[in-house]
Design a protein around this motif. Structure first.
Motif, PDB file in Angstrom:
ATOM      1  N   THR A 176       8.828  -1.770   6.700  1.00 55.71           N
ATOM      2  CA  THR A 176       8.879  -0.359   6.348  1.00 55.71           C
ATOM      3  C   THR A 176       7.526   0.216   6.758  1.00 55.71           C
ATOM      4  O   THR A 176       6.600  -0.544   7.059  1.00 55.71           O
ATOM      5  CB  THR A 176       9.045  -0.189   4.828  1.00 55.71           C
ATOM      6  N   ALA A 177       7.414   1.549   6.743  1.00 55.85           N
ATOM      7  CA  ALA A 177       6.131   2.151   7.125  1.00 55.85           C
ATOM      8  C   ALA A 177       5.021   1.627   6.213  1.00 55.85           C
ATOM      9  O   ALA A 177       3.925   1.305   6.679  1.00 55.85           O
ATOM     10  CB  ALA A 177       6.224   3.668   7.055  1.00 55.85           C
ATOM     11  N   GLU A 178       5.315   1.516   4.904  1.00 56.93           N
ATOM     12  CA  GLU A 178       4.294   1.051   3.965  1.00 56.93           C
ATOM     13  C   GLU A 178       3.982  -0.431   4.159  1.00 56.93           C
ATOM     14  O   GLU A 178       2.821  -0.849   4.076  1.00 56.93           O
ATOM     15  CB  GLU A 178       4.733   1.334   2.531  1.00 56.93           C
TER      16      GLU A 178
ATOM     17  N   ASP B 104      16.612   1.346  15.963  1.00 53.19           N
ATOM     18  CA  ASP B 104      15.247   0.956  15.638  1.00 53.19           C
ATOM     19  C   ASP B 104      15.052  -0.538  15.799  1.00 53.19           C
ATOM     20  O   ASP B 104      14.043  -0.992  16.327  1.00 53.19           O
ATOM     21  CB  ASP B 104      14.920   1.364  14.197  1.00 53.19           C
TER      22      ASP B 104
ATOM     23  N   GLU C 272       4.222  -2.050   6.964  1.00 56.85           N
ATOM     24  CA  GLU C 272       3.456  -2.142   8.209  1.00 56.85           C
ATOM     25  C   GLU C 272       1.999  -1.737   7.975  1.00 56.85           C
ATOM     26  O   GLU C 272       1.074  -2.364   8.489  1.00 56.85           O
ATOM     27  CB  GLU C 272       4.055  -1.223   9.285  1.00 56.85           C
ATOM     28  N   ALA C 273       1.806  -0.668   7.204  1.00 57.29           N
ATOM     29  CA  ALA C 273       0.437  -0.220   6.919  1.00 57.29           C
ATOM     30  C   ALA C 273      -0.305  -1.300   6.135  1.00 57.29           C
ATOM     31  O   ALA C 273      -1.491  -1.538   6.366  1.00 57.29           O
ATOM     32  CB  ALA C 273       0.454   1.092   6.135  1.00 57.29           C
TER      33      ALA C 273
ATOM     34  N   GLN D 194      -1.239  -3.985   8.518  1.00 59.16           N
ATOM     35  CA  GLN D 194      -2.327  -3.476   9.337  1.00 59.16           C
ATOM     36  C   GLN D 194      -3.664  -3.573   8.598  1.00 59.16           C
ATOM     37  O   GLN D 194      -4.655  -4.061   9.130  1.00 59.16           O
ATOM     38  CB  GLN D 194      -2.015  -2.021   9.708  1.00 59.16           C
ATOM     39  N   TYR D 195      -3.652  -3.134   7.355  1.00 57.91           N
ATOM     40  CA  TYR D 195      -4.893  -3.147   6.565  1.00 57.91           C
ATOM     41  C   TYR D 195      -5.385  -4.574   6.359  1.00 57.91           C
ATOM     42  O   TYR D 195      -6.562  -4.879   6.552  1.00 57.91           O
ATOM     43  CB  TYR D 195      -4.659  -2.471   5.212  1.00 57.91           C
TER      44      TYR D 195
ATOM     45  N   LEU E 133       0.842  -1.193   0.000  1.00 56.68           N
ATOM     46  CA  LEU E 133       0.000   0.000   0.000  1.00 56.68           C
ATOM     47  C   LEU E 133       0.875   1.240   0.000  1.00 56.68           C
ATOM     48  O   LEU E 133       1.806   1.344   0.798  1.00 56.68           O
ATOM     49  CB  LEU E 133      -0.897   0.023   1.243  1.00 56.68           C
ATOM     50  N   SER E 134       0.603   2.156  -0.897  1.00 55.11           N
ATOM     51  CA  SER E 134       1.384   3.383  -0.968  1.00 55.11           C
ATOM     52  C   SER E 134       0.516   4.476  -1.574  1.00 55.11           C
ATOM     53  O   SER E 134       0.546   4.707  -2.777  1.00 55.11           O
ATOM     54  CB  SER E 134       2.631   3.146  -1.821  1.00 55.11           C
ATOM     55  N   PRO E 135      -0.292   5.120  -0.716  1.00 59.07           N
ATOM     56  CA  PRO E 135      -1.282   6.073  -1.226  1.00 59.07           C
ATOM     57  C   PRO E 135      -0.664   7.146  -2.125  1.00 59.07           C
ATOM     58  O   PRO E 135      -1.247   7.507  -3.144  1.00 59.07           O
ATOM     59  CB  PRO E 135      -1.852   6.721   0.038  1.00 59.07           C
TER      60      PRO E 135
END
Ligand SMILES: [Zn+2]
Lengths: 198, 252
Positions: free
Chosen positions: A146-148, A186, A150-151, A154-155, A111-113
């Motif tokens: 990565t943030a994406e 981190d 992880e998102a 999550q989704y 996912l990468s809006p």
């Protein structure tokens, strides 16, 4: 002296490879032409053949010669486990490193809006449909940390819970042989939060 | 405006990054003194690049770059404190906030106050269950910084003070008018919720959250124009605890 047009075309073609700029493309082209004609012919045949025969597996979307890939077609794999990864290379890495016996779902991205990639573009409706069939008992989320990634995890976890499927996320921690002193902040912070009972 | 040739250790956050050329990343970063900047991180896609792990959204960084054009070259990146742990709705909301900044701010347009608001909303998004109020305050400050601040403590035409228990309608580009004076097509909001936004004390109940979201959704949609936010798609699948990024107010 300018390259022959046919050599120039070869150089241009080689540049489609990741990490290959004009200089290295030129080196590769002259290497093949001057030192390794056999290698060049083999490469050409292999590319042609792969380009013709490789397609996407109907179930997991990874690369396959047949309608179903070897993993999805294997009756001995555990069909109640489904592991979600971003790319076919991730599937390969897990196959080589672990004894995982379940199946995969390859997102072909994350996912990468801001790149216009939402749930629809990743085919998450198809994943939802797969979960609705009821065969999958555990969904293992192996997207990148990565943030994406992880998102994305999550989704997908919310989608999976709608279908009452158990969701797990691969663990994240200190590398094997890693000494705490030299591990980046981190990684150490994640490892600390993910501590478990012994 | 001319850009400095060399910037050292500027605080900043990555809003977005994408592959660039052979092995580099194009990083869109947000900073207090230079606003949004485009930075090329050379070789950052190599497997051994130390930069790649750091150049993630929601991570406080110190950035150094060189070059005066539209795209500068990143020459250094350091962590500036521990990583923020965003999860669940907070993480998805973070993408919404980043998309707002990329869509609504221009490169090289300094907004120190907006940077401050950005850091504050990221902190708020770490607090599970408090994501929506944090988003509303950020949206309010964003509009203010962009020059489209909302009138929240006075009535639009009469200039009368907002009464907490009264219901208003928010007329775009004008402000709140008492709901019994018409304007039924505009978002409805109680005076207490307008005042909570004005004073940035968003102790909203469920109705307040809904009204504040409706108001902000409407005001932000006016700035976005025809192209909707892609990050809103992320909230469509989330059945419970829908975040503020999914609105009930409808686009204007
Ligand atoms: Zn398959």
């Amino acid at each position: 002296m300018p390259h022959l047009p046919v050599v120039q075309r070869l150089i241009e073609a080689l540049r489609c490879l990741p990490g290959v700029g004009p200089k290295s493309a030129q080196r590769m082209a002259y290497h093949l032409l001057e030192r390794d004609r056999d290698g060049a012919r083999r490469l050409a045949r292999a590319l042609d053949e792969a380009g013709e025969r490789v397609r996407r597996c109907r179930l997991c979307r990874s690369l396959s010669e047949d309608e179903l890939c070897e993993v999805c077609a294997n009756a001995r794999r555990d069909r109640s486990l489904l592991c979600v990864v971003e790319t076919p290379a991730d599937t390969q890495a897990i196959e080589q490193a672990t004894g995982y016996r379940g199946l995969y779902f390859v997102l072909m991205g994350r996912l990468s809006p801001l790149d216009g990639i939402g749930p629809e573009e990743l085919g998450l409706d198809r994943l939802g449909a797969r979960l609705a069939e009821g065969e999958v008992r555990e969904l293992i989320l192996a997207t990148n940390f990565t943030a994406e990634g992880e998102a994305t995890a999550q989704y997908i976890s919310t989608v999976a819970r709608e279908h009452s499927v158990r969701v797990t996320r691969i663990a994240q921690g200190v590398p094997v042989g890693g000494e705490l002193e030299y591990v980046d902040q981190d990684t150490l912070s994640h490892a600390f939060r993910g501590r478990r009972d012994l | 405006m001319s850009h400095p040739r060399r910037v050292a250790l500027q605080p900043g956050h990555v809003l977005h990054q994408r592959p660039y050329r052979d092995s580099s990343l194009l990083v869109e970063a947000f900073t207090p003194d230079f606003g949004r900047v485009g930075l090329v991180a050379r070789g950052a896609r190599g497997p051994r690049s130390r930069m790649r792990g750091l150049l993630q959204p929601f991570r406080p960084l110190l950035l150094s770059w060189a070059g005066g054009g539209d795209l500068a070259t990143l020459v250094g990146v350091e962590a500036d404190g521990p990583m923020r742990v965003l999860a669940g709705v907070g993480l998805l909301s973070g993408f919404y906030v980043n998309e707002l900044l990329v869509r609504l701010t221009a490169r090289h347009d300094p907004h120190p106050a907006l940077y401050h608001a950005y850091v504050a909303v990221l902190a708020g998004l770490q607090d599970s269950g408090r994501e929506e109020p944090a988003l509303r305050i950020f949206e309010k400050r964003l509009l203010q910084e962009l020059g489209y601040g909302l009138l929240l403590d006075r009535e639009a035409t009469s200039g009368r003070a907002i009464e907490p228990e009264r219901l208003y309608r928010y007329r775009p580009e004008l402000g709140p008018v008492p709901a019994d004076e018409g304007a039924a097509q505009y978002p409805a909001i109680h005076g207490r919720n307008l005042l909570a936004l004005a004073h940035e004390r968003p102790d909203f109940d469920a109705e307040g959250l809904r009204e504040a979201k409706g108001l902000m959704r409407n005001a932000i949609a006016r700035q976005l124009g025809d192209r909707p936010l892609k990050s809103r798609d992320l909230f469509q699948g989330a059945p419970q605890r829908r975040s503020g990024a999914r609105g009930s107010g409808g686009d204007a």
